[in-house]
Design a protein around this motif. Sequence first.
Motif, PDB file in Angstrom:
ATOM      1  N   THR A  84       0.330  -0.948  -0.129  1.00  0.00           N
ATOM      2  CA  THR A  84      -0.620   0.073  -0.413  1.00  0.00           C
ATOM      3  C   THR A  84       0.808   1.292   0.280  1.00  0.00           C
ATOM      4  O   THR A  84       0.235   2.196   0.241  1.00  0.00           O
ATOM      5  CB  THR A  84      -1.056  -0.175   1.595  1.00  0.00           C
ATOM      6  OG1 THR A  84      -0.403  -0.377   2.659  1.00  0.00           O
ATOM      7  CG2 THR A  84      -1.786  -1.138   0.902  1.00  0.00           C
ATOM      8  N   THR A  85       2.141   1.147   0.220  1.00  0.00           N
ATOM      9  CA  THR A  85       3.306   2.756   0.221  1.00  0.00           C
ATOM     10  C   THR A  85       4.207   2.504  -1.171  1.00  0.00           C
ATOM     11  O   THR A  85       5.037   0.986  -1.231  1.00  0.00           O
ATOM     12  CB  THR A  85       3.180   2.690   1.600  1.00  0.00           C
ATOM     13  OG1 THR A  85       4.105   1.250   2.226  1.00  0.00           O
ATOM     14  CG2 THR A  85       2.331   3.142   2.533  1.00  0.00           C
ATOM     15  N   GLY A  86       4.852   2.907  -1.021  1.00  0.00           N
ATOM     16  CA  GLY A  86       6.327   2.697  -1.584  1.00  0.00           C
ATOM     17  C   GLY A  86       6.279   2.896  -2.542  1.00  0.00           C
ATOM     18  O   GLY A  86       4.880   3.972  -3.750  1.00  0.00           O
ATOM     19  N   SER A  87       6.798   2.493  -4.066  1.00  0.00           N
ATOM     20  CA  SER A  87       6.797   3.088  -5.903  1.00  0.00           C
ATOM     21  C   SER A  87       6.469   1.893  -6.515  1.00  0.00           C
ATOM     22  O   SER A  87       6.680   1.074  -6.597  1.00  0.00           O
ATOM     23  CB  SER A  87       8.578   2.952  -6.103  1.00  0.00           C
ATOM     24  OG  SER A  87       8.398   3.285  -7.586  1.00  0.00           O
ATOM     25  N   ILE A  88       5.038   2.357  -6.284  1.00  0.00           N
ATOM     26  CA  ILE A  88       4.273   1.528  -7.017  1.00  0.00           C
ATOM     27  C   ILE A  88       4.003   1.923  -8.510  1.00  0.00           C
ATOM     28  O   ILE A  88       2.979   3.047  -8.483  1.00  0.00           O
ATOM     29  CB  ILE A  88       2.720   0.964  -6.814  1.00  0.00           C
ATOM     30  CG1 ILE A  88       3.034   0.108  -5.096  1.00  0.00           C
ATOM     31  CG2 ILE A  88       2.172   0.330  -7.333  1.00  0.00           C
ATOM     32  CD1 ILE A  88       1.891   0.371  -4.209  1.00  0.00           C
ATOM     33  N   ARG A  89       3.803   2.043  -9.516  1.00  0.00           N
ATOM     34  CA  ARG A  89       4.121   2.361 -10.924  1.00  0.00           C
ATOM     35  C   ARG A  89       4.137   0.907 -11.981  1.00  0.00           C
ATOM     36  O   ARG A  89       4.537   0.627 -11.992  1.00  0.00           O
ATOM     37  CB  ARG A  89       4.667   3.697 -10.991  1.00  0.00           C
ATOM     38  CG  ARG A  89       5.763   3.343 -11.514  1.00  0.00           C
ATOM     39  CD  ARG A  89       7.132   4.700 -11.676  1.00  0.00           C
ATOM     40  NE  ARG A  89       8.165   3.946 -12.091  1.00  0.00           N
ATOM     41  CZ  ARG A  89       9.595   3.657 -10.960  1.00  0.00           C
ATOM     42  NH1 ARG A  89       9.439   3.501  -9.928  1.00  0.00           N
ATOM     43  NH2 ARG A  89      10.632   3.542 -11.544  1.00  0.00           N
ATOM     44  N   VAL A  90       3.262   1.569 -13.631  1.00  0.00           N
ATOM     45  CA  VAL A  90       4.159   1.125 -14.783  1.00  0.00           C
ATOM     46  C   VAL A  90       4.227   1.924 -15.245  1.00  0.00           C
ATOM     47  O   VAL A  90       4.725   2.897 -15.512  1.00  0.00           O
ATOM     48  CB  VAL A  90       2.431   0.823 -15.024  1.00  0.00           C
ATOM     49  CG1 VAL A  90       2.268   0.131 -16.556  1.00  0.00           C
ATOM     50  CG2 VAL A  90       1.345   0.049 -13.996  1.00  0.00           C
ATOM     51  N   GLU A  91       5.508   0.632 -16.103  1.00  0.00           N
ATOM     52  CA  GLU A  91       6.849   1.743 -16.584  1.00  0.00           C
ATOM     53  C   GLU A  91       6.466   2.222 -18.068  1.00  0.00           C
ATOM     54  O   GLU A  91       5.275   1.768 -18.241  1.00  0.00           O
ATOM     55  CB  GLU A  91       7.490   0.424 -17.155  1.00  0.00           C
ATOM     56  CG  GLU A  91       8.321  -0.047 -16.035  1.00  0.00           C
ATOM     57  CD  GLU A  91       9.712   0.459 -15.237  1.00  0.00           C
ATOM     58  OE1 GLU A  91      10.471   2.206 -16.590  1.00  0.00           O
ATOM     59  OE2 GLU A  91      10.179   1.056 -14.350  1.00  0.00           O
ATOM     60  N   PRO A  92       6.421   3.522 -18.606  1.00  0.00           N
ATOM     61  CA  PRO A  92       6.244   3.739 -20.231  1.00  0.00           C
ATOM     62  C   PRO A  92       6.119   2.434 -21.080  1.00  0.00           C
ATOM     63  O   PRO A  92       5.240   3.023 -21.633  1.00  0.00           O
ATOM     64  CB  PRO A  92       7.279   5.859 -20.094  1.00  0.00           C
ATOM     65  CG  PRO A  92       7.983   5.132 -18.971  1.00  0.00           C
ATOM     66  CD  PRO A  92       8.067   4.054 -17.713  1.00  0.00           C
ATOM     67  N   ASP A  93       7.130   1.589 -20.946  1.00  0.00           N
ATOM     68  CA  ASP A  93       6.827   0.855 -22.267  1.00  0.00           C
ATOM     69  C   ASP A  93       5.977  -0.122 -21.880  1.00  0.00           C
ATOM     70  O   ASP A  93       5.735  -1.209 -23.047  1.00  0.00           O
ATOM     71  CB  ASP A  93       8.489  -0.190 -22.337  1.00  0.00           C
ATOM     72  CG  ASP A  93       8.432  -0.491 -20.858  1.00  0.00           C
ATOM     73  OD1 ASP A  93       7.239  -0.802 -20.504  1.00  0.00           O
ATOM     74  OD2 ASP A  93       9.845  -1.655 -20.697  1.00  0.00           O
ATOM     75  N   ARG A  94       4.995   0.089 -20.518  1.00  0.00           N
ATOM     76  CA  ARG A  94       4.245  -0.851 -20.370  1.00  0.00           C
ATOM     77  C   ARG A  94       3.830  -2.409 -20.198  1.00  0.00           C
ATOM     78  O   ARG A  94       3.585  -2.780 -20.804  1.00  0.00           O
ATOM     79  CB  ARG A  94       3.040  -0.668 -21.275  1.00  0.00           C
ATOM     80  CG  ARG A  94       2.191   0.992 -21.315  1.00  0.00           C
ATOM     81  CD  ARG A  94       1.649   1.388 -22.649  1.00  0.00           C
ATOM     82  NE  ARG A  94       1.473   2.419 -22.499  1.00  0.00           N
ATOM     83  CZ  ARG A  94       0.587   2.908 -24.006  1.00  0.00           C
ATOM     84  NH1 ARG A  94      -0.225   2.557 -23.989  1.00  0.00           N
ATOM     85  NH2 ARG A  94       0.733   4.325 -23.260  1.00  0.00           N
ATOM     86  N   LYS A  95       5.168  -2.570 -20.374  1.00  0.00           N
ATOM     87  CA  LYS A  95       5.807  -4.456 -20.262  1.00  0.00           C
ATOM     88  C   LYS A  95       6.340  -4.549 -18.554  1.00  0.00           C
ATOM     89  O   LYS A  95       6.385  -5.637 -18.478  1.00  0.00           O
ATOM     90  CB  LYS A  95       6.296  -4.654 -20.852  1.00  0.00           C
ATOM     91  CG  LYS A  95       6.141  -4.543 -22.326  1.00  0.00           C
ATOM     92  CD  LYS A  95       7.217  -4.804 -23.947  1.00  0.00           C
ATOM     93  CE  LYS A  95       6.817  -5.099 -25.230  1.00  0.00           C
ATOM     94  NZ  LYS A  95       7.696  -5.464 -26.030  1.00  0.00           N
TER      95      LYS A  95
END
Length: 327
Positions: free
Chosen positions: A4-15
């Motif tokens: 629930t905390t920290g770095s959670i993201r989707v990379e720009p290449d979407r893979k």
Amino acid sequence: MRFTTGSIRVEPDRKYVVLPRLGRLKVHESARKLARRLEAGTARILAATVRREGGRWYVSFTCEVVRAARTPTRPDSVVGVDLGVTHLAVLSTGEQVPNPRHLVEATGRLRRLARRVSRRVGPDRRVRRDPSNRWQRATRQLARAHARVANLRRDGLHHLTTRLAREHATIVVEDLNVAGMLRNRRLARHIADAGFAELRRHLHYKTEWNGGRLIMADRWFPSSKTCSGCGTVTTKLALAERTYTCTTCGLTLDRDLNAAINLAALAREVIDDRSGRESLNGRRADRKPPPAGLVAVKRPPGTAMAGNTGTVPPQGGTTPRLLVKAH
């Protein structure tokens, strides 16, 4: 494992996705749908859940999503859905949705794999014995076979419920006592394989997403015993009788279709009250109806049903959360 905390993201290449403590992970399916929403500012990731199922790793994102207002394709349509084992669903329109019976089809393979596991050398804590490599390999094969059955069932239910929610404005289903139905040792496997509770759960939120409404008929409403033509209630109706014949008006109709038509007729007599009026469940315990569902009233015996099921004005609604999966 839930983050629930920290770095959670989707990379720009979407893979690739980035998770706390695990770092950068490559996903099997493209995350372009989630990435587009994040770039447009219509979604925000709240949490990520990582789990292992059937020998594969899955990551699910819990997101806050801004949904556009939708209206069903047929805004004045009312459909009754009767669930069963012979047919998964029979609609009041006359459509019969076949029951795929994925578990029955896979029973032979599941038995062979389970027998293979039992013949391998498994773990034993009493003598501190580790499992053999063959036992681990057979266990993974059995887990994948069970996961395939669950995925096929889930996919079929999603296709059916999405079509119903997008097309019809009002959907009427029964509040089935699934726990009581599972006590029938002859039908328990088939009832569990159908997934009645999961189907109703899907309709619960998909009708809100598409601007419709879900009406749940009372558990004790005699939908199968009531004549859809004149409203006469039959005293007894055996489960083996698949054709309903009314002794009053002479109507002869398929049992499930007759029940679906009666469910659609209840939409006109629904109590549109979301104040939390309490009702009783199968164990005579007080409970409140779900906030998105409405409780239907029984039709008095002997009253004729109108030719038109009427128009139920749709109630719009949005839900703030969406589960996006990538594996």
